[in-house]
Motif scaffolding. Structure first.
Motif, PDB file in Angstrom:
ATOM      1  N   PRO A  12       0.812  -1.226   0.000  1.00  0.00           N
ATOM      2  CA  PRO A  12       0.000   0.000   0.000  1.00  0.00           C
ATOM      3  C   PRO A  12       0.842   1.270   0.000  1.00  0.00           C
ATOM      4  N   ALA A  13       2.036   1.214   0.566  1.00  0.00           N
ATOM      5  CA  ALA A  13       2.885   2.404   0.636  1.00  0.00           C
ATOM      6  C   ALA A  13       3.245   2.912  -0.753  1.00  0.00           C
ATOM      7  N   ASN A  14       3.281   2.022  -1.734  1.00  0.00           N
ATOM      8  CA  ASN A  14       3.630   2.433  -3.097  1.00  0.00           C
ATOM      9  C   ASN A  14       2.561   3.311  -3.723  1.00  0.00           C
ATOM     10  N   ARG A  15       1.335   3.240  -3.202  1.00  0.00           N
ATOM     11  CA  ARG A  15       0.259   4.116  -3.688  1.00  0.00           C
ATOM     12  C   ARG A  15      -0.113   5.138  -2.613  1.00  0.00           C
ATOM     13  N   SER A  16       0.831   5.394  -1.721  1.00  0.00           N
ATOM     14  CA  SER A  16       0.686   6.409  -0.668  1.00  0.00           C
ATOM     15  C   SER A  16      -0.498   6.137   0.248  1.00  0.00           C
ATOM     16  N   ALA A  17      -0.743   4.851   0.511  1.00  0.00           N
ATOM     17  CA  ALA A  17      -1.836   4.457   1.401  1.00  0.00           C
ATOM     18  C   ALA A  17      -1.243   3.898   2.689  1.00  0.00           C
ATOM     19  N   SER A  18      -1.183   4.718   3.710  1.00  0.00           N
ATOM     20  CA  SER A  18      -0.593   4.308   4.979  1.00  0.00           C
ATOM     21  C   SER A  18      -1.634   3.879   6.008  1.00  0.00           C
ATOM     22  N   ASP A  19      -2.908   3.959   5.647  1.00  0.00           N
ATOM     23  CA  ASP A  19      -3.991   3.693   6.592  1.00  0.00           C
ATOM     24  C   ASP A  19      -4.751   2.411   6.289  1.00  0.00           C
ATOM     25  N   VAL A  20      -4.236   1.569   5.389  1.00  0.00           N
ATOM     26  CA  VAL A  20      -4.955   0.366   4.988  1.00  0.00           C
ATOM     27  C   VAL A  20      -4.062  -0.861   5.111  1.00  0.00           C
ATOM     28  N   SER A  21      -4.695  -2.031   5.227  1.00  0.00           N
ATOM     29  CA  SER A  21      -3.971  -3.294   5.256  1.00  0.00           C
ATOM     30  C   SER A  21      -4.911  -4.400   4.803  1.00  0.00           C
ATOM     31  N   HIS A  22      -4.445  -5.226   3.865  1.00  0.00           N
ATOM     32  CA  HIS A  22      -5.281  -6.285   3.308  1.00  0.00           C
ATOM     33  C   HIS A  22      -4.611  -7.638   3.448  1.00  0.00           C
ATOM     34  N   VAL A  23      -5.403  -8.654   3.776  1.00  0.00           N
ATOM     35  CA  VAL A  23      -4.929 -10.039   3.757  1.00  0.00           C
ATOM     36  C   VAL A  23      -6.001 -10.897   3.088  1.00  0.00           C
ATOM     37  N   ILE A  24      -5.568 -11.985   2.463  1.00  0.00           N
ATOM     38  CA  ILE A  24      -6.485 -12.924   1.828  1.00  0.00           C
ATOM     39  C   ILE A  24      -6.565 -14.172   2.694  1.00  0.00           C
ATOM     40  N   LYS A  25      -7.762 -14.500   3.134  1.00  0.00           N
ATOM     41  CA  LYS A  25      -7.942 -15.618   4.059  1.00  0.00           C
ATOM     42  C   LYS A  25      -8.645 -16.818   3.436  1.00  0.00           C
ATOM     43  N   ALA A  26      -9.275 -16.639   2.286  1.00  0.00           N
ATOM     44  CA  ALA A  26      -9.999 -17.768   1.685  1.00  0.00           C
ATOM     45  C   ALA A  26     -10.116 -17.595   0.181  1.00  0.00           C
ATOM     46  N   ILE A  27      -9.992 -18.718  -0.536  1.00  0.00           N
ATOM     47  CA  ILE A  27     -10.207 -18.770  -1.979  1.00  0.00           C
ATOM     48  C   ILE A  27     -11.308 -19.783  -2.231  1.00  0.00           C
ATOM     49  N   GLY A  28     -12.337 -19.387  -2.987  1.00  0.00           N
ATOM     50  CA  GLY A  28     -13.433 -20.292  -3.296  1.00  0.00           C
ATOM     51  C   GLY A  28     -13.478 -20.640  -4.766  1.00  0.00           C
ATOM     52  N   SER A  29     -13.549 -21.940  -5.079  1.00  0.00           N
ATOM     53  CA  SER A  29     -13.661 -22.394  -6.457  1.00  0.00           C
ATOM     54  C   SER A  29     -14.592 -23.594  -6.485  1.00  0.00           C
ATOM     55  N   ARG A  30     -14.719 -24.223  -7.651  1.00  0.00           N
ATOM     56  CA  ARG A  30     -15.631 -25.366  -7.767  1.00  0.00           C
ATOM     57  C   ARG A  30     -15.024 -26.646  -7.218  1.00  0.00           C
ATOM     58  N   SER A  31     -13.730 -26.610  -6.928  1.00  0.00           N
ATOM     59  CA  SER A  31     -13.074 -27.768  -6.323  1.00  0.00           C
ATOM     60  C   SER A  31     -11.896 -27.282  -5.503  1.00  0.00           C
ATOM     61  N   VAL A  32     -11.483 -28.083  -4.531  1.00  0.00           N
ATOM     62  CA  VAL A  32     -10.326 -27.718  -3.717  1.00  0.00           C
ATOM     63  C   VAL A  32      -9.058 -27.631  -4.568  1.00  0.00           C
ATOM     64  N   PRO A  33      -8.806 -28.580  -5.486  1.00  0.00           N
ATOM     65  CA  PRO A  33      -7.601 -28.462  -6.316  1.00  0.00           C
ATOM     66  C   PRO A  33      -7.554 -27.166  -7.125  1.00  0.00           C
ATOM     67  N   SER A  34      -8.707 -26.743  -7.643  1.00  0.00           N
ATOM     68  CA  SER A  34      -8.747 -25.493  -8.403  1.00  0.00           C
ATOM     69  C   SER A  34      -8.415 -24.300  -7.514  1.00  0.00           C
ATOM     70  N   ALA A  35      -9.006 -24.268  -6.324  1.00  0.00           N
ATOM     71  CA  ALA A  35      -8.721 -23.178  -5.392  1.00  0.00           C
ATOM     72  C   ALA A  35      -7.265 -23.215  -4.935  1.00  0.00           C
ATOM     73  N   GLN A  36      -6.733 -24.413  -4.713  1.00  0.00           N
ATOM     74  CA  GLN A  36      -5.347 -24.540  -4.271  1.00  0.00           C
ATOM     75  C   GLN A  36      -4.375 -24.103  -5.366  1.00  0.00           C
ATOM     76  N   LYS A  37      -4.704 -24.417  -6.609  1.00  0.00           N
ATOM     77  CA  LYS A  37      -3.870 -23.976  -7.733  1.00  0.00           C
ATOM     78  C   LYS A  37      -3.805 -22.455  -7.780  1.00  0.00           C
ATOM     79  N   PHE A  38      -4.946 -21.810  -7.544  1.00  0.00           N
ATOM     80  CA  PHE A  38      -5.005 -20.341  -7.514  1.00  0.00           C
ATOM     81  C   PHE A  38      -4.158 -19.805  -6.363  1.00  0.00           C
ATOM     82  N   LEU A  39      -4.284 -20.425  -5.203  1.00  0.00           N
ATOM     83  CA  LEU A  39      -3.514 -19.992  -4.038  1.00  0.00           C
ATOM     84  C   LEU A  39      -2.020 -20.193  -4.259  1.00  0.00           C
ATOM     85  N   ASP A  40      -1.645 -21.304  -4.884  1.00  0.00           N
ATOM     86  CA  ASP A  40      -0.233 -21.550  -5.185  1.00  0.00           C
ATOM     87  C   ASP A  40       0.302 -20.494  -6.145  1.00  0.00           C
TER      88      ASP A  40
END
Length: 381
Positions: free
Chosen positions: A27-55
């Motif tokens: 965020p600092a690269n876009r001058s955003a010092s007041d935000v923070s993002h994390v990704i906690k879940a990926i949803g797909s039609r199958s676990v392997p598909s979601a895991q491939k995306f996460l990988d």
């Protein structure tokens, strides 16, 4: 800065890939010092598909590798269904990146599960679907926003500053175009631009982009006083193979700006008008916005040639680059800030403005002859 905003990502297609990678940029690269993002879940039609995306996200190149190195993917789960993401207690807000005709169903399910939602554009298939989603968000006291990321780019603020300052005088005429040759004849029947069941055609997929420029420069102009425009004319050319619209156009009139007319065009069979995506003719000069309509990074102020009228005599170029991967992090930052303030909607991307654009799409679709003309939504289901 408060605790990180915890995201769940629905779908693993191209648009979701771009969004997720943007969440992983610094965020600092876009001058955003007041935000923070994390990704906690990926949803797909199958676990392997979601895991491939996460990988893929875990091995992303710069600038998206910043998040992986700084814990933004720690504890992220790959789910084999969307419902598991909605139910995940570690998710605060869900990003919906599925095909157009699934937006209502997916957003509704997320809201009913108690999650805030950022839904890709077009928000819904019709106004009835959108009204239902807004009603649920109000009832549940949940944040809901259409993901029109261009509204939050640096160039949009810069163009508004120029137009709203009066430097160019009154706006006289507007045109915006998104044309791109998708080579539909070479695509399978299941391609999202070809298949009517996926909301195929140019209107729903491409229409939000010329629309955002009309909304932000004309509708939101101080002199317009938030007066909605009238739709004067609509037209669609049909792609006979699947009966979706090959191109669409609609002409608006803004009575709040003295009757300024705006021509908006989408076309999936031609490349369009070169390096320009929108032209705003004003009294003193014209303002031209570079291609493409989703993420332009420069605009020009161009003197009038005819009769040498206007007070501006030299052409100038103004550069406002997007920082990061695809420019979608700016809208994610808006979601963070709105939630930090307890808001249900964004002042820069409010529900009423989504409804205005949805109304345009409904009218163009219903006055045309495509397979989507009488398509029913999933409202009430």
């Amino acid at each position: 800065m408060s605790k990180p905003l915890r995201w769940g990502i629905i779908s693993t297609g191209g648009i979701a890939t771009n969004f997720a990678k943007d969440l992983l940029t610094d965020p600092a690269n876009r001058s955003a010092s007041d935000v923070s993002h994390v990704i906690k879940a990926i949803g797909s039609r199958s676990v392997p598909s979601a895991q491939k995306f996460l990988d893929m996200l875990s091995s992303a190149d710069a600038p998206a590798d910043w998040g992986g190195k700084n814990g933004s993917l720690d504890g992220c789960k790959a789910h084999g269904s969307y419902e598991e993401v909605y139910a995940d207690p570690n998710v605060d807000v869900v990003y919906i990146g599925t095909p157009h005709t699934l937006h209502h169903r997916n957003t509704k399910d997320a809201l009913l599960a108690g999650k805030h939602v950022l839904c890709e554009k077009p928000f819904t298939l019709n106004m009835e679907e959108l009204d239902e989603l807004i009603a649920i968000a109000k009832e549940k006291k949940l944040f809901l926003m259409e993901a029109v990321w261009t509204r939050f780019h640096p160039i949009m603020y810069a163009i508004q500053d120029v137009l709203f300052s009066g430097k160019l005088g009154k706006i006289k005429r507007f045109q915006a175009d998104f044309s791109m040759n998708f080579n539909a004849d070479k695509q399978p029947d299941s391609h999202r631009m070809v298949d009517p069941a996926l909301g195929g055609g140019s209107l729903l997929d491409m229409g939000p982009y010329p629309s955002v420029w009309a909304m932000m420069t004309l509708f939101n102009h101080p002199s317009n006083n938030k007066t909605p425009p009238n739709v004067l004319f609509t037209h669609q050319t049909i792609y006979k193979r699947s009966n979706v619209d090959l191109n669409s156009r609609w002409l608006l009139e803004f009575p709040g700006l003295g009757g300024v007319q705006a021509l908006l065009t989408t076309d999936m069979a031609t490349l369009g008008c070169g390096e320009m995506t929108a032209l705003i003719d004003c009294e003193e000069a014209s303002l031209a916005i570079a291609w493409g309509p989703f993420k332009p990074e420069k605009f020009w102020i161009i003197p009038h040639i005819a009769r040498k009228s206007g007070s501006i005599t030299e052409k100038t170029e103004h550069s406002h680059p997007v920082v990061g991967n695809s420019g979608m992090a700016y809208e994610a930052d808006e979601v963070f800030r709105c939630l930090a303030k307890g808001k249900l909607e964004s002042e820069r991307m409010p529900w009423d403005e989504s409804k205005i654009v949805q109304g345009w799409f409904d009218q163009v679709r219903k006055e045309g002859t495509s397979a989507l003309k009488d398509m029913k939504g999933t409202e009430g289901q």
